[in-house]
Design a protein around this motif. Structure first.
Motif, PDB file in Angstrom:
ATOM      1  N   UNK A 208      46.560  33.759  39.078  1.00 52.27           N
ATOM      2  CA  UNK A 208      46.597  35.189  38.776  1.00 52.27           C
ATOM      3  C   UNK A 208      45.633  35.525  37.633  1.00 52.27           C
ATOM      4  N   UNK A 209      45.611  34.665  36.617  1.00 56.16           N
ATOM      5  CA  UNK A 209      44.719  34.903  35.478  1.00 56.16           C
ATOM      6  C   UNK A 209      43.264  34.880  35.923  1.00 56.16           C
ATOM      7  N   UNK A 210      42.871  33.888  36.717  1.00 55.52           N
ATOM      8  CA  UNK A 210      41.482  33.784  37.161  1.00 55.52           C
ATOM      9  C   UNK A 210      41.078  34.992  37.988  1.00 55.52           C
ATOM     10  N   UNK A 211      41.950  35.421  38.886  1.00 59.03           N
ATOM     11  CA  UNK A 211      41.622  36.581  39.722  1.00 59.03           C
ATOM     12  C   UNK A 211      41.510  37.845  38.871  1.00 59.03           C
ATOM     13  N   UNK A 212      42.380  37.961  37.883  1.00 59.95           N
ATOM     14  CA  UNK A 212      42.338  39.133  37.004  1.00 59.95           C
ATOM     15  C   UNK A 212      41.071  39.119  36.153  1.00 59.95           C
TER      16      UNK A 212
END
Length: 382
Positions: A88-92
Motif C-alpha cells: 500500500x505504501x509503495x502504491x501510494x
C-alpha cells in the motif's frame, strides 16, 4: 575510393549529413539514433558500438523503451514477501510523488538531471524530507531492478544522501515510569505495557499473541505472527516482519505474575485465544487501544508527555543494553538481523536472553520494593 568498414555502414544522405547503421548481436539491422555532421563522427560512433559489443557492454536500445509507470507497478506485484502495508505504501508513494513526473517516461530516458529536478521540485512544493526520501528510495530500487534486467547501463538515481532520513531520538522511560504507566492505564492493558517494555515486542506482535504463544510457566513468549491494519481499516494476521522476527523471548520473572493475572481475568481458556483484546473482546486495533487506554492522558500523568507506544520497545532495547548484552543478543531479542546471524547465535543467544531478562527483573523488583517502602528517589546503582 574509401576503404570498406569491417563493422557497420556509413552513407551520405541527400541533406549532406551521414547515417550510420550496424547489425546487432541478434542480427537486427539498427540505425544510429541520429545523423552525423561528418563521416568521421559516424565512424567514431560505430567504433564505440563495436567496442561495446566485443566487451559485453552493449545494450539493446529498445530494451529501455518501457514506461516507468507500468514497470514500477509490475515491480511491486512481483516483489516476494512484501507485507500488505508495504504494498500500500509503495502504491501510494508512486501515485502521490512519482506518477505525474515519470508515469509515461521511458526508463531509458530517465537521466540523473531529470531525477535531480524531480526531487528538487518535491522539496520546493513543501514535501517533507522524509516523504521525499521514501519516494526517492522507491525510484532507486525500481531502477536498480531495471539495471539488473539490462534495460539501462547505470541507475540515474545518484544523489548522495537523498534516500536517507534523520529522525529525532525518541525518549526512553525509566523502569519507575514504565511501572507507573502500567498502573495508570485500565487493568486490561497493564500486562500489555509491561510486555512491550520488558520484552521489546512490537505492537503488532503483541496484538497477535495467543495463549499458545506463552510457555506453560510464562517464562517465554514466542512471536509467530503480527497484526497489520490496512488503509481501509481492515486488519489481517500475517507472518513476522522478517525471518529474525520469528523468535522466542524470555519474560522477566518480575512481571510473570502480572501476565498470569491478565490471562485469568481477560483471556479465554483456549490455545488460540488472543491475549490482548479490546473491552468487548474484539481484535485490539491500535486506534482502539489509544482510546481505551486513555493513552495521551496516561503518559502525561506518568511524566512522559508525547511518549508513543513504540517508545516502550525503544525503552526495552535501551534497558536490555544496560544489562551488558552484546549487539548480537539485542538483535535476537528485538527481532533484528539476518536469518543467518540468528542461526549462528541461536544457542548462545537463548542463554544470554535469560540473563537479560533476569537483570531486567532485578531492576523491576528493586523499584517495586522502593515504591512499597515509600521511597520516591532513584536507587543508588552502586
Amino acid at each position: 575510393m574509401s576503404k570498406k568498414r569491417r563493422f557497420g555502414r556509413v552513407r551520405k544522405l541527400p541533406s549532406g549529413r551521414f547515417q550510420a547503421r550496424y547489425q546487432d548481436p541478434d542480427g537486427v539491422d539498427r540505425p544510429a539514433p541520429s545523423t552525423f555532421a561528418t563521416k568521421t563522427d559516424a565512424d567514431r560512433w560505430l567504433n564505440k558500438i563495436e567496442a561495446d559489443i566485443l566487451s559485453g557492454e552493449w545494450r539493446n536500445p529498445d530494451a529501455g523503451r518501457i514506461a516507468l509507470g507500468g514497470y514500477l507497478l509490475t515491480w511491486i506485484d512481483h516483489r516476494p514477501n512484501l507485507r500488505p502495508r508495504t504494498v500500500q505504501l509503495y502504491r501510494w508513494l508512486y501515485k502521490r510523488y512519482l506518477a505525474n513526473e515519470f508515469s509515461g517516461v521511458m526508463i531509458a530516458d530517465i537521466t540523473p538531471s531529470r531525477v535531480r529536478a524531480w526531487r528538487a521540485g518535491l522539496l520546493a512544493e513543501g514535501t517533507s524530507a522524509t516523504m521525499a526520501a521514501k519516494a526517492y528510495r522507491l525510484l532507486h530500487a525500481v531502477l536498480n531492478t531495471a539495471l539488473d534486467d539490462e534495460l539501462i547501463r547505470r541507475n540515474p538515481c545518484r544523489i548522495r544522501g537523498a534516500g536517507e532520513t534523520h529522525t529525532p531520538e525518541r525518549p526512553v522511560a525509566t523502569v519507575v515510569q514504565v511501572l507507573d504507566l502500567a498502573g495508570r492505564v485500565p487493568a486490561r492493558f497493564r500486562a500489555l505495557i509491561l510486555l512491550a517494555a520488558f520484552t521489546g515486542l512490537r505492537y503488532g506482535e503483541l496484538a497477535a499473541l495467543r495463549r499458545a504463544d506463552l510457555s506453560q510457566g510464562l517464562d517465554t513468549v514466542t512471536v509467530r505472527a503480527t497484526l497489520t491494519t490496512l488503509n481501509d481499516g481492515s486488519v489481517i494476521f500475517g507472518p513476522p516482519k522478517s525471518t529474525a522476527g520469528r523468535r522466542t523471548v524470555t519474560v522477566p520473572s518480575a512481571i510473570r505474575e502480572d501476565i498470569r493475572l491478565h490471562l485469568r481475568d481477560y483471556v479465554a481458556d483456549t490455545a488460540d485465544a488472543l491475549i490482548f483484546t479490546g473491552a468487548k473482546g474484539a481484535v485490539l486495533r491500535r486506534s482502539g487501544f489509544q482510546t481505551q487506554s486513555r493513552w495521551t492522558q496516561s503518559v502525561t500523568e506518568a511524566g512522559l508527555p508525547g511518549f508513543h507506544f513504540h517508545d516502550l520497545r525503544h525503552t526495552g532495547n535501551t534497558l536490555a543494553a544496560g544489562t551488558g548484552a552484546s549487539l548480537a543478543d539485542l538483535m535476537a531479542r528485538m527481532g533484528h538481523g539476518s536469518a543467518r546471524a540468528a542461526l549462528i547465535y541461536q544457542h548462545a543467544i537463548q542463554q544470554r536472553d535469560t540473563m537479560i531478562a533476569d537483570a531486567l527483573s532485578l531492576s523491576i523488583d528493586v523499584e517495586r520494593d522502593r515504591a512499597r517502602n515509600g521511597h520516591d528517589q532513584p536507587s543508588d546503582p552502586s
